[in-house]
Design a protein around this motif. Sequence first.
Motif, PDB file in Angstrom:
ATOM      1  N   ARG A   3      30.898 -22.984 152.244  1.00  0.00           N
ATOM      2  CA  ARG A   3      30.614 -21.593 151.879  1.00  0.00           C
ATOM      3  C   ARG A   3      29.490 -21.553 150.866  1.00  0.00           C
ATOM      4  O   ARG A   3      29.321 -22.476 150.060  1.00  0.00           O
ATOM      5  CB  ARG A   3      31.870 -20.949 151.285  1.00  0.00           C
ATOM      6  N   VAL A   4      28.705 -20.473 150.920  1.00  0.00           N
ATOM      7  CA  VAL A   4      27.661 -20.221 149.928  1.00  0.00           C
ATOM      8  C   VAL A   4      27.936 -18.864 149.306  1.00  0.00           C
ATOM      9  O   VAL A   4      28.146 -17.881 150.026  1.00  0.00           O
ATOM     10  CB  VAL A   4      26.262 -20.247 150.569  1.00  0.00           C
ATOM     11  N   PHE A  34      18.831 -24.802 150.286  1.00  0.00           N
ATOM     12  CA  PHE A  34      17.563 -24.134 150.532  1.00  0.00           C
ATOM     13  C   PHE A  34      17.611 -22.716 149.955  1.00  0.00           C
ATOM     14  O   PHE A  34      18.675 -22.112 149.848  1.00  0.00           O
ATOM     15  CB  PHE A  34      17.301 -24.007 152.043  1.00  0.00           C
ATOM     16  N   TYR A  36      15.769 -19.175 151.069  1.00  0.00           N
ATOM     17  CA  TYR A  36      14.928 -18.439 151.997  1.00  0.00           C
ATOM     18  C   TYR A  36      14.625 -17.074 151.376  1.00  0.00           C
ATOM     19  O   TYR A  36      15.426 -16.512 150.630  1.00  0.00           O
ATOM     20  CB  TYR A  36      15.640 -18.239 153.339  1.00  0.00           C
ATOM     21  N   GLN A  38      12.980 -13.084 152.219  1.00  0.00           N
ATOM     22  CA  GLN A  38      12.569 -12.099 153.224  1.00  0.00           C
ATOM     23  C   GLN A  38      11.917 -10.930 152.504  1.00  0.00           C
ATOM     24  O   GLN A  38      12.599 -10.125 151.848  1.00  0.00           O
ATOM     25  CB  GLN A  38      13.766 -11.637 154.040  1.00  0.00           C
ATOM     26  N   LEU A  44      12.429 -13.914 157.786  1.00  0.00           N
ATOM     27  CA  LEU A  44      12.969 -14.925 156.889  1.00  0.00           C
ATOM     28  C   LEU A  44      12.036 -16.126 156.835  1.00  0.00           C
ATOM     29  O   LEU A  44      11.603 -16.612 157.885  1.00  0.00           O
ATOM     30  CB  LEU A  44      14.315 -15.426 157.415  1.00  0.00           C
ATOM     31  N   TYR A  86      17.882 -15.480 150.001  1.00  0.00           N
ATOM     32  CA  TYR A  86      19.098 -16.056 150.562  1.00  0.00           C
ATOM     33  C   TYR A  86      19.180 -17.535 150.222  1.00  0.00           C
ATOM     34  O   TYR A  86      18.227 -18.285 150.464  1.00  0.00           O
ATOM     35  CB  TYR A  86      19.108 -15.931 152.089  1.00  0.00           C
ATOM     36  N   ASN A  90      22.977 -26.703 154.338  1.00  0.00           N
ATOM     37  CA  ASN A  90      23.080 -27.491 155.564  1.00  0.00           C
ATOM     38  C   ASN A  90      23.967 -28.691 155.267  1.00  0.00           C
ATOM     39  O   ASN A  90      23.757 -29.365 154.247  1.00  0.00           O
ATOM     40  CB  ASN A  90      21.690 -27.934 156.029  1.00  0.00           C
ATOM     41  N   LYS A  96      23.220 -26.406 161.628  1.00  0.00           N
ATOM     42  CA  LYS A  96      23.318 -25.006 161.225  1.00  0.00           C
ATOM     43  C   LYS A  96      23.071 -24.837 159.749  1.00  0.00           C
ATOM     44  O   LYS A  96      23.308 -25.737 158.942  1.00  0.00           O
ATOM     45  CB  LYS A  96      24.694 -24.445 161.584  1.00  0.00           C
ATOM     46  N   LEU A  97      22.575 -23.661 159.426  1.00  0.00           N
ATOM     47  CA  LEU A  97      22.450 -23.237 158.041  1.00  0.00           C
ATOM     48  C   LEU A  97      23.570 -22.244 157.748  1.00  0.00           C
ATOM     49  O   LEU A  97      23.828 -21.346 158.547  1.00  0.00           O
ATOM     50  CB  LEU A  97      21.102 -22.564 157.802  1.00  0.00           C
ATOM     51  N   PHE A  99      24.521 -19.389 155.289  1.00  0.00           N
ATOM     52  CA  PHE A  99      23.819 -18.516 154.353  1.00  0.00           C
ATOM     53  C   PHE A  99      24.779 -17.822 153.397  1.00  0.00           C
ATOM     54  O   PHE A  99      25.926 -17.526 153.747  1.00  0.00           O
ATOM     55  CB  PHE A  99      23.040 -17.434 155.114  1.00  0.00           C
ATOM     56  N   GLY A 100      24.261 -17.519 152.220  1.00  0.00           N
ATOM     57  CA  GLY A 100      24.949 -16.589 151.330  1.00  0.00           C
ATOM     58  C   GLY A 100      24.627 -15.168 151.756  1.00  0.00           C
ATOM     59  O   GLY A 100      23.858 -14.932 152.689  1.00  0.00           O
ATOM     60  N   THR A 101      25.206 -14.226 151.056  1.00  0.00           N
ATOM     61  CA  THR A 101      25.034 -12.820 151.419  1.00  0.00           C
ATOM     62  C   THR A 101      23.697 -12.256 150.949  1.00  0.00           C
ATOM     63  O   THR A 101      23.321 -11.162 151.335  1.00  0.00           O
ATOM     64  CB  THR A 101      26.155 -11.965 150.827  1.00  0.00           C
TER      65      THR A 101
END
Lengths: 109, 116
Positions: A3-4, A34, A36, A38, A44, A86, A90, A96-97, A99-101
Amino acid sequence: AQRVTQPEKLLSVFKGAPVELKCNYSYSGSPELFWYVQYSRQRLQLLLRHISRESIKGFTADLNKGETSFHLKKPFAQEEDSAMYYCALNTYRTDKLIFGTGTRLQVFP
Amino acid sequence: EPEVTQTPSHQVTQMGQEVILRCVPISNHLYFYWYRQILGQKVEFLVSFYNNEISEKSEIFDDQFSVERPDGSNFTLKIRSTKLEDSAMYFCASSEGPGFGNTEAFFGQGTRLTVV
């Protein structure tokens, strides 16, 4: 489960102020982390990854395994930094990545 | 600079209909992905695809979903019998190599799917 967590939905600062976007992860193995970004109406895109240990657009992030954190920092925010950020994880041998919210950063002039 | 391209940018469909979301990955990339983001929620992994087969999928990616690379350039996501809860932004991504430690995933601009 992996979880992130990004606890802040919105972070508002004035231009020139320091910024810290928080990210915590949950993973028992050795993570790859990571950030990211946007920008408005854009796709992204990767900002930085922990293994590179680089500074991109003045942003840095240090992996702290003891605190399971990967906070994104910038000493002096610019208006053009306003975007959605974000944090992503990984895990070993996956494609898969996770992601957090996301945190929306608003930098006011 | 090469980009991942997704079409259409917005798709409206009736519940129960089938939709196909299209993506053109970056040409020398070998790994392809679909993610989705329901409004107000996090970006979620759906599926990864390599060497013409699914390499990994999430629990979201059930029998309603399928992916294929029909012609060596396009990468499609098919949703059969759409439900209201399939409404989301769908992102395609591609990368040169597996994992993300030494490679970068490039994302498309997304397709907003609205199921009515």
